[in-house]
Design an enzyme around this catalytic site. Structure first.
Site, PDB file in Angstrom:
ATOM      1  N   GLN A  90      18.544  91.191  -7.907  1.00 63.56           N
ATOM      2  CA  GLN A  90      18.795  91.872  -6.632  1.00 63.56           C
ATOM      3  C   GLN A  90      20.217  92.446  -6.536  1.00 63.56           C
ATOM      4  O   GLN A  90      20.724  92.711  -5.444  1.00 63.56           O
ATOM      5  CB  GLN A  90      18.547  90.922  -5.459  1.00 63.56           C
ATOM      6  CG  GLN A  90      17.077  90.759  -5.101  1.00 63.56           C
ATOM      7  CD  GLN A  90      16.414  92.090  -4.726  1.00 63.56           C
ATOM      8  OE1 GLN A  90      17.062  93.035  -4.269  1.00 63.56           O
ATOM      9  NE2 GLN A  90      15.111  92.178  -4.946  1.00 63.56           N
ATOM     10  N   SER A  91      20.868  92.635  -7.677  1.00 61.94           N
ATOM     11  CA  SER A  91      22.266  93.065  -7.679  1.00 61.94           C
ATOM     12  C   SER A  91      22.476  94.481  -7.133  1.00 61.94           C
ATOM     13  O   SER A  91      21.824  95.437  -7.576  1.00 61.94           O
ATOM     14  CB  SER A  91      22.793  93.000  -9.116  1.00 61.94           C
ATOM     15  OG  SER A  91      24.016  93.705  -9.233  1.00 61.94           O
ATOM     16  N   ASN A  92      23.428  94.599  -6.211  1.00 58.10           N
ATOM     17  CA  ASN A  92      23.851  95.925  -5.741  1.00 58.10           C
ATOM     18  C   ASN A  92      24.612  96.656  -6.842  1.00 58.10           C
ATOM     19  O   ASN A  92      24.508  97.875  -6.982  1.00 58.10           O
ATOM     20  CB  ASN A  92      24.783  95.787  -4.533  1.00 58.10           C
ATOM     21  CG  ASN A  92      24.095  95.138  -3.355  1.00 58.10           C
ATOM     22  OD1 ASN A  92      23.054  95.599  -2.911  1.00 58.10           O
ATOM     23  ND2 ASN A  92      24.672  94.049  -2.855  1.00 58.10           N
ATOM     24  N   VAL A  94      24.245  96.436 -10.113  1.00 57.22           N
ATOM     25  CA  VAL A  94      23.353  96.990 -11.141  1.00 57.22           C
ATOM     26  C   VAL A  94      22.632  98.223 -10.600  1.00 57.22           C
ATOM     27  O   VAL A  94      22.525  99.246 -11.291  1.00 57.22           O
ATOM     28  CB  VAL A  94      22.350  95.921 -11.635  1.00 57.22           C
ATOM     29  CG1 VAL A  94      21.278  96.550 -12.507  1.00 57.22           C
ATOM     30  CG2 VAL A  94      23.089  94.824 -12.400  1.00 57.22           C
TER      31      VAL A  94
END
Ligand SMILES: *Cc1c(COP(=O)(O)O)cnc(C)c1O
Length: 343
Positions: A90-92, A94
């Site tokens: 769920q990385s912003n 990435v």
């Protein structure tokens, strides 16, 4: 300096050195600095302003875009073909990296800890749609991403490709300088508005954002204190990382500045059950900001930091008249999962 050390004379060419760094324009700056009048009235006692990095439109925005302008420009100058980075699904960071790669004609490979999630939603859905290749380490340990990025780059180089690695969460000296520029941007906005801001508050994950703001704050003659709320690592460990990144970032500008961990003010106590797991305090903060201002915070970063700021205000631990809260974005995570935490 807020810690009582004599102020350091800023070399006049520091901002020139920053301005000369290669930048790949991805967003339009400055982002708005807006008063949150109804929120301020609702909590009483302090004027809250939001620095709206959530309004960066590129790739759904957020603070990560600032670092990426420098990192992507560096990657292209080195003739790289593919960006390799990583974090959680769920990385912003990435998601923003995948968007930057797409618009610059670069490949993107994301190394995620753990296993592929059951649902393709939130940031992960956007990252996949943008064309990034996802690799899972199969190990829930977040540091497995660091080893994964390194191994993957090695493998790609072996095949004759030119990868450019960006550390987990985008936390590196060059990326941090994007946030040093943000400090300068805010300083100019405050000057134009006649706003004497005493305090900058933000959410900290990997520490690169706080580090860049520390460098900028010192360069500006320390007009404010910078305080963050950790949302992942334990509060004792984070200042060491922030000081290291700030010292390295300053060195890139040719400055022999050392930052001590004690200069990085990091509050703990608001991680809740863990990184990326919404907390009741974050849910309360998200509802309050949404219902007073119509502004959306996210449950992983900004919601937890705002929860911490509200709690510190209630405890009388915020001795300022005005606070600028860095709205670092992250809204896609609001739409991940079933949303039961908000019920
Ligand atoms: C990454 C992130 C942060 C924290 O930035 P770091 O440089 O990792 O400390 C804060 N808010 C949001 C929304 C983020 O995505």
């Amino acid at each position: 300096m807020t810690n009582g050390k004599p102020s350091i004379k800023v070399p006049s060419n520091l901002w020139e050195a920053l301005a000369q760094l290669r930048r790949q324009p991805l967003a339009e700056f400055p982002t708005p600095l807006l008063p949150m009048r109804r929120l301020s009235r609702a909590i009483g006692g302090v004027d809250i302003w939001f620095k709206r990095d959530d309004l960066i439109s590129f790739g759904l925005g957020g603070n990560k875009v600032r670092g990426l302008e420098l990192l992507v420009a560096d990657a292209m100058a080195q003739g790289a073909e593919v960006l390799v980075t990583g974090a959680g699904a769920q990385s912003n960071h990435v998601r923003a990296t995948a968007a930057a790669a797409a618009c610059c004609g670069l490949g993107c490979i994301a190394v995620f800890w753990g296993d592929a999630p059951a649902r393709v939603d939130g940031n992960y859905r956007v990252t996949r749609m943008l064309g990034a290749e996802a690799v899972f380490t199969g190990d829930p340990d977040r540091t497995s991403v660091d080893r994964g990025i390194e191994a993957l780059c090695e493998e790609l180089r072996h095949k004759g490709q030119r990868p450019y690695s960006i550390p987990r969460g985008g936390a590196c000296a060059l990326g941090a300088l994007g946030h040093t520029l943000a400090a300068h941007e805010l300083f100019e906005q405050c000057r134009q508005l006649g706003l004497a801001t005493e305090s900058i508050v933000l959410a900290t994950g990997s520490g690169g954002t706080h580090a860049g703001w520390l460098v900028g704050t010192r360069a500006l003659g320390s007009p404010w204190t910078v305080e963050s709320f950790t949302v992942s690592r334990q509060a004792e460990a984070v200042p060491i990382e922030i000081a290291r990144l700030a010292t390295e970032a300053a060195a890139l500008l040719g400055l022999n500045w050392r930052f001590a961990p004690a200069e990085a003010i990091v509050h703990g106590g608001f991680i809740g059950a863990g990184y990326g797991i919404p907390s009741p305090e974050a849910a309360d903060a998200i509802r309050l900001v949404g219902r007073t201002e119509g502004v959306l915070l996210d449950p992983t970063y900004t919601g937890k930091a705002m929860g911490g700021l509200l709690e510190n205000l209630r405890r009388g631990l915020v001795p300022y008249r005005s606070v600028v809260f860095l709205h670092t974005g992250g809204e896609p995570a609001f739409f991940a999962g079933d949303g039961k935490w908000l019920a």
